[in-house]
Design a protein around this motif. Structure first.
Motif, PDB file in Angstrom:
ATOM      1  N   LEU A  57       0.802  -1.269   0.205  1.00 49.64           N
ATOM      2  CA  LEU A  57       0.039   0.075   0.025  1.00 49.64           C
ATOM      3  C   LEU A  57       0.761   1.005   0.075  1.00 49.64           C
ATOM      4  O   LEU A  57       2.176   1.364   0.512  1.00 49.64           O
ATOM      5  CB  LEU A  57      -0.948   0.149   1.284  1.00 49.64           C
ATOM      6  CG  LEU A  57      -1.999  -1.223   1.321  1.00 49.64           C
ATOM      7  CD1 LEU A  57      -2.577  -1.106   2.502  1.00 49.64           C
ATOM      8  CD2 LEU A  57      -2.871  -1.311   0.237  1.00 49.64           C
ATOM      9  N   GLU A  63      -1.248  -5.162   2.357  1.00 46.21           N
ATOM     10  CA  GLU A  63      -2.645  -5.990   2.253  1.00 46.21           C
ATOM     11  C   GLU A  63      -2.646  -7.131   1.759  1.00 46.21           C
ATOM     12  O   GLU A  63      -2.033  -7.409   0.790  1.00 46.21           O
ATOM     13  CB  GLU A  63      -3.555  -4.891   1.661  1.00 46.21           C
ATOM     14  CG  GLU A  63      -5.123  -5.304   1.563  1.00 46.21           C
ATOM     15  CD  GLU A  63      -5.869  -4.572   0.720  1.00 46.21           C
ATOM     16  OE1 GLU A  63      -6.485  -3.510   1.373  1.00 46.21           O
ATOM     17  OE2 GLU A  63      -6.031  -4.736  -0.436  1.00 46.21           O
ATOM     18  N   GLU A  65      -5.101 -10.718   0.948  1.00 44.87           N
ATOM     19  CA  GLU A  65      -6.445 -11.051   0.721  1.00 44.87           C
ATOM     20  C   GLU A  65      -6.313 -12.601   0.506  1.00 44.87           C
ATOM     21  O   GLU A  65      -5.549 -12.954  -0.332  1.00 44.87           O
ATOM     22  CB  GLU A  65      -7.150 -10.669  -0.583  1.00 44.87           C
ATOM     23  CG  GLU A  65      -8.366 -10.997  -0.952  1.00 44.87           C
ATOM     24  CD  GLU A  65      -8.910 -10.587  -2.159  1.00 44.87           C
ATOM     25  OE1 GLU A  65     -10.245 -10.784  -2.309  1.00 44.87           O
ATOM     26  OE2 GLU A  65      -8.338  -9.901  -2.999  1.00 44.87           O
ATOM     27  N   VAL A  76      -9.543 -10.089   4.489  1.00 45.25           N
ATOM     28  CA  VAL A  76      -8.391  -9.325   4.086  1.00 45.25           C
ATOM     29  C   VAL A  76      -7.991  -8.536   5.491  1.00 45.25           C
ATOM     30  O   VAL A  76      -8.333  -8.237   6.241  1.00 45.25           O
ATOM     31  CB  VAL A  76      -8.937  -8.045   3.300  1.00 45.25           C
ATOM     32  CG1 VAL A  76      -7.927  -6.871   2.926  1.00 45.25           C
ATOM     33  CG2 VAL A  76      -9.710  -8.494   2.128  1.00 45.25           C
ATOM     34  N   THR A  78      -4.135  -6.491   6.933  1.00 44.01           N
ATOM     35  CA  THR A  78      -3.180  -5.406   6.772  1.00 44.01           C
ATOM     36  C   THR A  78      -2.006  -5.669   7.732  1.00 44.01           C
ATOM     37  O   THR A  78      -2.473  -5.944   8.929  1.00 44.01           O
ATOM     38  CB  THR A  78      -3.621  -3.880   6.697  1.00 44.01           C
ATOM     39  OG1 THR A  78      -4.332  -3.705   8.054  1.00 44.01           O
ATOM     40  CG2 THR A  78      -4.590  -3.582   5.659  1.00 44.01           C
TER      41      THR A  78
END
Length: 110
Positions: A57, A63, A65, A76, A78
């Motif tokens: 990011l 991130e 998924e 998801v 982070t």
């Protein structure tokens, strides 16, 4: 089928490998550079459409998924710790691949 790959990772920069290790995932993510090499995708080989996407990011965090339609998993997360992320991803890949291989084995007639 024992020697067949169970997954493949491909980085946005074009690098691709079968059955990545935790160390390889760490190195690929460490080398992310926006905008041209900012994500990778790990996909199951012939295993029902499961995948993991890791993306850098703009704020320098990652991130991740996780998606497996057969198990109805979609989440998801982070984070910033690449060691932790690489470990989480490799553990999830192993569990998911094991589930799908068992499912395929059960479906085959004896």
């Amino acid at each position: 089928m024992i020697g067949d790959p169970y997954c493949r990772v491909e980085a946005e920069g074009g690098e691709a490998y079968d059955d990545p290790s935790e160390d390889l995932l760490f190195e690929l993510m460490r080398d992310f550079v926006l905008p041209d090499n900012g994500h990778l995708i790990v996909e199951g080989v012939g295993d029902g459409g499961w995948y993991v996407v890791a993306a850098l990011l703009e704020d320098g965090t990652y991130e991740i998924e996780f998606r497996d339609p057969a198990r109805r998993v979609h989440r998801v997360e982070t984070g910033a710790d690449l060691s932790e992320i690489a470990n989480d991803v490799i553990v999830w890949i192993a569990d998911t691949a094991r589930f799908h291989r068992a499912r395929v084995a059960q479906a085959q007639p004896m």
